[in-house]
Design a protein around this motif. Structure first.
Motif, PDB file in Angstrom:
ATOM      1  N   SER A   1       0.898  -1.179  -0.085  1.00  0.00           N
ATOM      2  CA  SER A   1       0.135   0.078  -0.143  1.00  0.00           C
ATOM      3  C   SER A   1       0.986   1.298   0.104  1.00  0.00           C
ATOM      4  CB  SER A   1      -0.673   0.010   1.061  1.00  0.00           C
ATOM      5  OG  SER A   1      -0.067   0.069   2.484  1.00  0.00           O
TER       6      SER A   1
ATOM      7  N   ARG B   1      -8.406   1.674   6.443  1.00  0.00           N
ATOM      8  CA  ARG B   1      -9.597   1.695   6.788  1.00  0.00           C
ATOM      9  C   ARG B   1      -9.946   0.419   7.255  1.00  0.00           C
ATOM     10  NH1 ARG B   1     -12.790   6.459   7.532  1.00  0.00           N
ATOM     11  NH2 ARG B   1     -11.879   8.052   6.176  1.00  0.00           N
TER      12      ARG B   1
ATOM     13  N   SER C   1       0.475   2.423  -3.615  1.00  0.00           N
ATOM     14  CA  SER C   1      -0.692   2.009  -4.175  1.00  0.00           C
ATOM     15  C   SER C   1      -1.827   2.808  -3.433  1.00  0.00           C
ATOM     16  CB  SER C   1      -1.148   0.447  -4.381  1.00  0.00           C
ATOM     17  OG  SER C   1      -2.353   0.444  -4.954  1.00  0.00           O
ATOM     18  N   PRO C   2      -2.290   3.943  -3.960  1.00  0.00           N
ATOM     19  CA  PRO C   2      -3.521   4.703  -3.264  1.00  0.00           C
ATOM     20  C   PRO C   2      -4.544   3.798  -2.983  1.00  0.00           C
ATOM     21  CG  PRO C   2      -2.579   5.849  -5.229  1.00  0.00           C
ATOM     22  CD  PRO C   2      -1.964   4.397  -5.198  1.00  0.00           C
ATOM     23  N   ARG C   3      -5.037   2.732  -3.833  1.00  0.00           N
ATOM     24  CA  ARG C   3      -6.124   2.051  -3.610  1.00  0.00           C
ATOM     25  C   ARG C   3      -5.832   1.065  -2.483  1.00  0.00           C
ATOM     26  NH1 ARG C   3      -8.247  -0.043  -9.714  1.00  0.00           N
ATOM     27  NH2 ARG C   3      -8.766   2.345 -10.304  1.00  0.00           N
ATOM     28  N   LEU C   4      -4.845   0.607  -2.428  1.00  0.00           N
ATOM     29  CA  LEU C   4      -4.359  -0.664  -1.269  1.00  0.00           C
ATOM     30  C   LEU C   4      -4.214   0.534   0.024  1.00  0.00           C
ATOM     31  CD1 LEU C   4      -1.880  -3.124  -2.639  1.00  0.00           C
ATOM     32  CD2 LEU C   4      -4.368  -3.536  -2.266  1.00  0.00           C
ATOM     33  N   ARG C   5      -3.598   1.625  -0.059  1.00  0.00           N
ATOM     34  CA  ARG C   5      -3.540   2.502   1.083  1.00  0.00           C
ATOM     35  C   ARG C   5      -4.779   2.717   1.773  1.00  0.00           C
ATOM     36  NH1 ARG C   5      -0.891   7.538  -0.861  1.00  0.00           N
ATOM     37  NH2 ARG C   5       0.719   6.059  -1.314  1.00  0.00           N
ATOM     38  N   ALA C   6      -5.918   3.143   1.140  1.00  0.00           N
ATOM     39  CA  ALA C   6      -7.169   3.185   1.627  1.00  0.00           C
ATOM     40  C   ALA C   6      -7.639   1.950   2.193  1.00  0.00           C
ATOM     41  CB  ALA C   6      -8.111   3.404   0.561  1.00  0.00           C
ATOM     42  N   LEU C   7      -7.307   0.784   1.647  1.00  0.00           N
ATOM     43  CA  LEU C   7      -7.768  -0.670   2.132  1.00  0.00           C
ATOM     44  C   LEU C   7      -7.053  -0.813   3.617  1.00  0.00           C
ATOM     45  CD1 LEU C   7      -9.269  -3.393   2.228  1.00  0.00           C
ATOM     46  CD2 LEU C   7      -7.257  -3.985   0.937  1.00  0.00           C
ATOM     47  N   SER C   8      -5.646  -0.443   3.512  1.00  0.00           N
ATOM     48  CA  SER C   8      -4.813  -0.819   4.564  1.00  0.00           C
ATOM     49  C   SER C   8      -5.207   0.333   5.910  1.00  0.00           C
ATOM     50  CB  SER C   8      -3.475  -0.969   4.450  1.00  0.00           C
ATOM     51  OG  SER C   8      -2.934   0.467   4.064  1.00  0.00           O
TER      52      SER C   8
END
Length: 416
Positions: A104, A116, A107-114
């Protein structure tokens, strides 16, 4: 030019600077929730560990599928199914706890997952990973005990090493490891992160230790001493002692190999596979044992390794544990002739059509009965060997089961 470079640097580090202005709602401490990207963690945990974990999940799934086939029914294979199940659980938890957060960073998308979802999953994933690691450890010990009985006390193996008892052992181990790791479900919790510059709005979550995890008595008794005894002293001591006895018996048997029956040779072959599994387990878990010793010394006032060094060592320790959970399939294919043949038939049938066309089914030896029906032949036996008696000459009863055991429990007729 200097102003442009400064603006570019601020643009790149903007997220990091914002994160230093964030704090945990409960403790009020400022938290660097999104640290600067670390290429080291990205390569080690994001790339290497995830590749190892994904391959391990696939290999362990294949192992369960093959070992659960009817022709592979045996007490030792039941234990190996339990081992593969615990390994899969450990690998899945590792992907979400370490692999996804490392990826993450870029990766911005994985950053949001990690930021939240994963903090809410961590209070469950961390205990499940601990359960899987403990279960994998004690299933390995159970396999060693099963082999010790089969090789060194073959007369008792008829009653002890059965498929039904093996399933009971797996249930007991599962219950015990869950009970032992229950406190870990209360060690972490997800807490909201507030942004100081945006009217204290919630911008994410972070997994933090609870008050229980901060208790000095709890840390010293449960996390350090109990972990040292339960996870290292008992299993490592048992593995070393029993495997030494098995090795001694195998050496004696090899000196009298011409007197061994077909069944005895298979028990020795399976013991060889066990040595490989145990050796891999000890090598991959030794670094974790060293970490535990260093932590005990650090807490006693001796600063052996600083915090940064401990984190680096822990990262490699986690990788080694995952490698251990991913590599048993290779051992099965290397030492298990029947396992390897069944794998090739199930997944590589097209490549083996020509070979299967000339293969004689009589060469695939399966011993009916025996003490536990779990064997790993190191070589294919020819027809003349099949016609030999199972008992060695009179006066030589090395590792030999009683004659009544030869046709006992035909539901466990399998070679590994």
């Amino acid at each position: 030019m200097a102003i442009m470079e400064e603006e570019a640097m601020l643009s790149v580090m903007g997220d990091v600077w914002n994160d230093t202005r964030r704090l945990c709602e409960k403790c009020g401490q400022v938290l660097p929730c999104s640290m600067p990207p670390s290429l080291y963690l990205f390569v080690l945990q994001g790339v290497v560990m995830n590749v190892v974990n994904l391959l391990g999940i696939v290999c362990n799934t294949v192992s369960i599928y093959i070992l659960s086939r009817k022709q592979m029914r045996a007490s030792i294979n039941c234990c190996l199914i339990g081992l593969a199940t615990f390994d899969i659980l450990l690998l899945v938890c590792s992907i979400f706890v370490w692999g996804v957060p490392a990826l993450s960073q870029y990766s911005p998308r994985l950053r949001a997952l990690s930021g939240r979802l994963i903090p809410h999953m961590t209070p469950w994933l961390y205990p499940l990973a601990a359960i899987a690691h403990t279960g994998s450890t004690y299933v390995t010990v159970t396999v060693t005990i099963e082999r010790y009985v089969a090789v060194c006390h073959s007369l008792k193996a008829r009653y002890i090493c059965t498929y039904g008892r093996a399933r009971l052992y797996m249930i007991v181990i599962s219950v015990c490891v869950v009970l032992y790791n229950v406190p870990k479900f209360f060690e972490t919790e997800a807490r909201p992160i507030l942004d100081l510059r945006e009217n204290m709005t919630v911008v994410g979550f972070v997994a933090c230790p609870t008050d229980l995890r901060s208790e000095l008595v709890y840390i010293e008794v449960y996390i350090m001493w109990m972990y040292l005894v339960v996870m290292y002293c008992i299993p490592f001591g048992t593995l070393v002692v029993l495997n030494s006895l098995i090795y001694k018996n195998v050496r004696i048997a090899n000196k009298m190999r011409q007197l061994l029956s077909r069944r005895q040779e298979k028990e020795i072959g399976l013991a060889t596979m066990l040595f490989a599994i145990v050796l891999l387990f000890i090598v991959c878990n030794s670094l974790s044992f060293v970490i535990n010793i260093i932590e005990l010394l650090n807490n006693s006032g001796m600063q052996i390794v600083n915090d940064d060094g401990m984190e680096r060592i822990a990262d490699f320790s986690n990788l080694l544990i995952n490698i251990n959970s991913s590599s048993n399939f290779i051992i099965y294919c290397t030492f298990g002739q029947k396992f390897r043949r069944l794998f090739l038939r199930l997944f590589c049938s097209r490549l083996l059509r020509r070979r299967d066309a000339g293969w004689n089914g009589a060469d695939d030896v399966t011993l009916a009965g025996g003490a536990n029906g779990a064997h790993v032949p190191l070589k294919r036996l020819d027809r003349s060997t099949q016609r030999r008696g199972l008992q060695p000459p009179d006066g030589h009863q090395l590792l030999a089961p009683p004659a009544s055991a030869v046709s006992h429990r035909t539901d466990e007729t399998v070679d590994m």
